[in-house]
Each structure stands twice: as C-alpha cells, then as structure tokens.
Design a protein around this motif. Sequence first.
Motif, PDB file in Angstrom:
ATOM      1  N   ALA A  20      11.622 -21.146 -30.209  1.00  0.00           N
ATOM      2  CA  ALA A  20      13.078 -21.277 -30.108  1.00  0.00           C
ATOM      3  C   ALA A  20      13.752 -20.816 -31.395  1.00  0.00           C
ATOM      4  CB  ALA A  20      13.459 -22.719 -29.794  1.00  0.00           C
ATOM      5  N   GLU A  21      13.232 -21.270 -32.519  1.00  0.00           N
ATOM      6  CA  GLU A  21      13.817 -20.892 -33.799  1.00  0.00           C
ATOM      7  C   GLU A  21      13.684 -19.391 -34.042  1.00  0.00           C
ATOM      8  OE1 GLU A  21      12.887 -21.755 -38.452  1.00  0.00           O
ATOM      9  OE2 GLU A  21      12.938 -23.500 -37.101  1.00  0.00           O
ATOM     10  N   GLY A  22      12.521 -18.844 -33.733  1.00  0.00           N
ATOM     11  CA  GLY A  22      12.271 -17.431 -33.977  1.00  0.00           C
ATOM     12  C   GLY A  22      13.082 -16.495 -33.078  1.00  0.00           C
ATOM     13  N   THR A  23      13.432 -16.961 -31.893  1.00  0.00           N
ATOM     14  CA  THR A  23      14.198 -16.118 -30.966  1.00  0.00           C
ATOM     15  C   THR A  23      15.682 -16.427 -30.986  1.00  0.00           C
ATOM     16  OG1 THR A  23      13.823 -17.652 -29.117  1.00  0.00           O
ATOM     17  CG2 THR A  23      12.242 -15.841 -29.389  1.00  0.00           C
ATOM     18  N   GLY A  24      16.065 -17.464 -31.733  1.00  0.00           N
ATOM     19  CA  GLY A  24      17.478 -17.815 -31.828  1.00  0.00           C
ATOM     20  C   GLY A  24      18.020 -18.528 -30.595  1.00  0.00           C
ATOM     21  N   ALA A  28      15.876 -26.670 -26.029  1.00  0.00           N
ATOM     22  CA  ALA A  28      15.994 -27.174 -24.653  1.00  0.00           C
ATOM     23  C   ALA A  28      15.810 -26.042 -23.642  1.00  0.00           C
ATOM     24  CB  ALA A  28      17.346 -27.853 -24.447  1.00  0.00           C
ATOM     25  N   THR A  29      16.318 -24.864 -23.962  1.00  0.00           N
ATOM     26  CA  THR A  29      16.164 -23.704 -23.079  1.00  0.00           C
ATOM     27  C   THR A  29      14.709 -23.285 -22.978  1.00  0.00           C
ATOM     28  OG1 THR A  29      18.376 -22.941 -23.685  1.00  0.00           O
ATOM     29  CG2 THR A  29      16.879 -21.302 -22.726  1.00  0.00           C
ATOM     30  N   ILE A  30      14.015 -23.249 -24.099  1.00  0.00           N
ATOM     31  CA  ILE A  30      12.619 -22.816 -24.125  1.00  0.00           C
ATOM     32  C   ILE A  30      11.727 -23.818 -23.396  1.00  0.00           C
ATOM     33  CG2 ILE A  30      10.658 -22.196 -25.597  1.00  0.00           C
ATOM     34  CD1 ILE A  30      13.010 -20.183 -25.683  1.00  0.00           C
ATOM     35  N   ILE A  31      11.940 -25.110 -23.623  1.00  0.00           N
ATOM     36  CA  ILE A  31      11.091 -26.109 -22.970  1.00  0.00           C
ATOM     37  C   ILE A  31      11.342 -26.110 -21.461  1.00  0.00           C
ATOM     38  CG2 ILE A  31      12.517 -28.200 -23.180  1.00  0.00           C
ATOM     39  CD1 ILE A  31       8.835 -28.109 -24.070  1.00  0.00           C
ATOM     40  N   LYS A  32      12.569 -25.829 -21.031  1.00  0.00           N
ATOM     41  CA  LYS A  32      12.852 -25.709 -19.598  1.00  0.00           C
ATOM     42  C   LYS A  32      12.098 -24.523 -19.007  1.00  0.00           C
ATOM     43  CE  LYS A  32      17.400 -27.839 -19.605  1.00  0.00           C
ATOM     44  NZ  LYS A  32      18.849 -27.617 -19.511  1.00  0.00           N
ATOM     45  N   LEU A  33      12.027 -23.422 -19.747  1.00  0.00           N
ATOM     46  CA  LEU A  33      11.269 -22.262 -19.280  1.00  0.00           C
ATOM     47  C   LEU A  33       9.784 -22.595 -19.143  1.00  0.00           C
ATOM     48  CD1 LEU A  33      12.869 -19.350 -21.331  1.00  0.00           C
ATOM     49  CD2 LEU A  33      12.956 -19.664 -18.848  1.00  0.00           C
ATOM     50  N   VAL A  34       9.252 -23.349 -20.090  1.00  0.00           N
ATOM     51  CA  VAL A  34       7.843 -23.740 -20.020  1.00  0.00           C
ATOM     52  C   VAL A  34       7.604 -24.571 -18.764  1.00  0.00           C
ATOM     53  CG1 VAL A  34       6.057 -25.176 -21.089  1.00  0.00           C
ATOM     54  CG2 VAL A  34       7.398 -23.602 -22.484  1.00  0.00           C
ATOM     55  N   ARG A  35       8.477 -25.518 -18.524  1.00  0.00           N
ATOM     56  CA  ARG A  35       8.330 -26.353 -17.323  1.00  0.00           C
ATOM     57  C   ARG A  35       8.458 -25.507 -16.048  1.00  0.00           C
ATOM     58  NH1 ARG A  35       6.038 -30.877 -18.598  1.00  0.00           N
ATOM     59  NH2 ARG A  35       7.085 -32.123 -20.161  1.00  0.00           N
ATOM     60  N   LYS A  36       9.425 -24.598 -16.025  1.00  0.00           N
ATOM     61  CA  LYS A  36       9.665 -23.764 -14.845  1.00  0.00           C
ATOM     62  C   LYS A  36       8.480 -22.850 -14.547  1.00  0.00           C
ATOM     63  CE  LYS A  36      12.912 -20.440 -12.889  1.00  0.00           C
ATOM     64  NZ  LYS A  36      14.201 -19.770 -13.047  1.00  0.00           N
ATOM     65  N   TYR A  37       7.902 -22.268 -15.601  1.00  0.00           N
ATOM     66  CA  TYR A  37       6.822 -21.297 -15.431  1.00  0.00           C
ATOM     67  C   TYR A  37       5.455 -21.870 -15.807  1.00  0.00           C
ATOM     68  CZ  TYR A  37      10.586 -18.003 -14.791  1.00  0.00           C
ATOM     69  OH  TYR A  37      11.694 -17.354 -14.317  1.00  0.00           O
ATOM     70  N   GLN A  38       5.320 -23.188 -15.724  1.00  0.00           N
ATOM     71  CA  GLN A  38       4.074 -23.846 -16.121  1.00  0.00           C
ATOM     72  C   GLN A  38       2.874 -23.276 -15.366  1.00  0.00           C
ATOM     73  OE1 GLN A  38       4.486 -28.053 -16.317  1.00  0.00           O
ATOM     74  NE2 GLN A  38       2.335 -28.411 -16.761  1.00  0.00           N
ATOM     75  N   THR A  62      11.119 -35.218 -30.340  1.00  0.00           N
ATOM     76  CA  THR A  62      11.309 -34.101 -29.432  1.00  0.00           C
ATOM     77  C   THR A  62       9.999 -33.744 -28.756  1.00  0.00           C
ATOM     78  OG1 THR A  62      13.013 -33.198 -30.887  1.00  0.00           O
ATOM     79  CG2 THR A  62      12.042 -31.681 -29.317  1.00  0.00           C
ATOM     80  N   GLU A  63      10.059 -33.525 -27.440  1.00  0.00           N
ATOM     81  CA  GLU A  63       8.881 -33.035 -26.725  1.00  0.00           C
ATOM     82  C   GLU A  63       8.794 -31.526 -26.929  1.00  0.00           C
ATOM     83  OE1 GLU A  63       6.920 -33.170 -22.322  1.00  0.00           O
ATOM     84  OE2 GLU A  63       9.056 -32.705 -22.452  1.00  0.00           O
ATOM     85  N   CYS A  64       7.603 -31.041 -27.238  1.00  0.00           N
ATOM     86  CA  CYS A  64       7.408 -29.600 -27.352  1.00  0.00           C
ATOM     87  C   CYS A  64       6.068 -29.236 -26.721  1.00  0.00           C
ATOM     88  CB  CYS A  64       7.465 -29.131 -28.805  1.00  0.00           C
ATOM     89  SG  CYS A  64       6.120 -29.701 -29.831  1.00  0.00           S
ATOM     90  N   ALA A  65       5.928 -27.978 -26.380  1.00  0.00           N
ATOM     91  CA  ALA A  65       4.667 -27.477 -25.847  1.00  0.00           C
ATOM     92  C   ALA A  65       3.906 -26.809 -26.979  1.00  0.00           C
ATOM     93  CB  ALA A  65       4.919 -26.482 -24.714  1.00  0.00           C
ATOM     94  N   LEU A  66       2.586 -26.950 -26.950  1.00  0.00           N
ATOM     95  CA  LEU A  66       1.709 -26.320 -27.935  1.00  0.00           C
ATOM     96  C   LEU A  66       0.940 -25.209 -27.245  1.00  0.00           C
ATOM     97  CD1 LEU A  66       0.282 -29.594 -29.492  1.00  0.00           C
ATOM     98  CD2 LEU A  66       2.053 -28.135 -30.451  1.00  0.00           C
ATOM     99  N   LEU A  67       1.065 -23.999 -27.740  1.00  0.00           N
ATOM    100  CA  LEU A  67       0.392 -22.835 -27.172  1.00  0.00           C
ATOM    101  C   LEU A  67      -0.624 -22.319 -28.162  1.00  0.00           C
ATOM    102  CD1 LEU A  67       3.662 -21.080 -25.985  1.00  0.00           C
ATOM    103  CD2 LEU A  67       2.137 -22.458 -24.595  1.00  0.00           C
ATOM    104  N   ASN A  68      -1.846 -22.095 -27.701  1.00  0.00           N
ATOM    105  CA  ASN A  68      -2.911 -21.586 -28.559  1.00  0.00           C
ATOM    106  C   ASN A  68      -2.587 -20.146 -28.941  1.00  0.00           C
ATOM    107  OD1 ASN A  68      -5.383 -20.171 -29.272  1.00  0.00           O
ATOM    108  ND2 ASN A  68      -6.417 -22.069 -28.766  1.00  0.00           N
ATOM    109  N   VAL A  69      -2.436 -19.898 -30.222  1.00  0.00           N
ATOM    110  CA  VAL A  69      -1.998 -18.586 -30.705  1.00  0.00           C
ATOM    111  C   VAL A  69      -2.985 -17.481 -30.353  1.00  0.00           C
ATOM    112  CG1 VAL A  69      -1.477 -17.224 -32.757  1.00  0.00           C
ATOM    113  CG2 VAL A  69      -0.629 -19.565 -32.560  1.00  0.00           C
ATOM    114  N   TRP A  70      -4.260 -17.705 -30.561  1.00  0.00           N
ATOM    115  CA  TRP A  70      -5.215 -16.613 -30.397  1.00  0.00           C
ATOM    116  C   TRP A  70      -5.641 -16.430 -28.948  1.00  0.00           C
ATOM    117  CZ3 TRP A  70      -3.989 -14.384 -34.437  1.00  0.00           C
ATOM    118  CH2 TRP A  70      -3.844 -15.047 -35.637  1.00  0.00           C
TER     119      TRP A  70
END
Length: 81
Positions: A20-24, A28-38, A62-70
């Motif tokens: 979210a920070e990196g894309t500006g 809340a928008t990003i976490i909704k996308l994660v839930r929508k496209y889970q 705050t709830e956040c999703a953790l994504l494995n980078v590699w």
Amino acid sequence: MTDLIVVKDRTALTTTLAIAEGTGHQHATIIKLVRKYQDDLTEFGNFGFEIQDSASGTGRPTECALLNVWLNERQAALLMT
C-alpha cells in the motif's frame, strides 16, 4: 516508513502495508483486494494474515497479509496489477 521486506522464521516476506505504501494506495484498499482475490492468490502459493500493532504504538492494531517474497512474487504482481 514500512519495511519492504520483513524476515519471519528465516523467510523473506512483504506485507500489504508495504505494498500500500509503495503504490500510494490506502491499506484498506489493498487488504480488500487480497480478500477479493484470495482464491487467485492461493494458486501461486500460501499466504497468511497477521495483526500488527500500529507503527506509533498508539493506534489500533491492523490486519495485514504476509506474502512470501521469493516464492510468491506472482502474488504481489497480481495485487499490483
């Protein structure tokens, strides 16, 4: 500033907070996308959710999703597109 990569149990992860920070965008928008496209995200690998304290220590956790980078670079790319 949110760290782009965090290490947990010797695994490099990024969070929806960092995306979210990196894309500006609002987190809340990003976490909704994660839930929508889970289901779509899971096709590229597992990911998890976590409750993090606010950076200042005075706000709500705050709830956040953790994504494995590699292993799940495609998950982050899917969210960013």
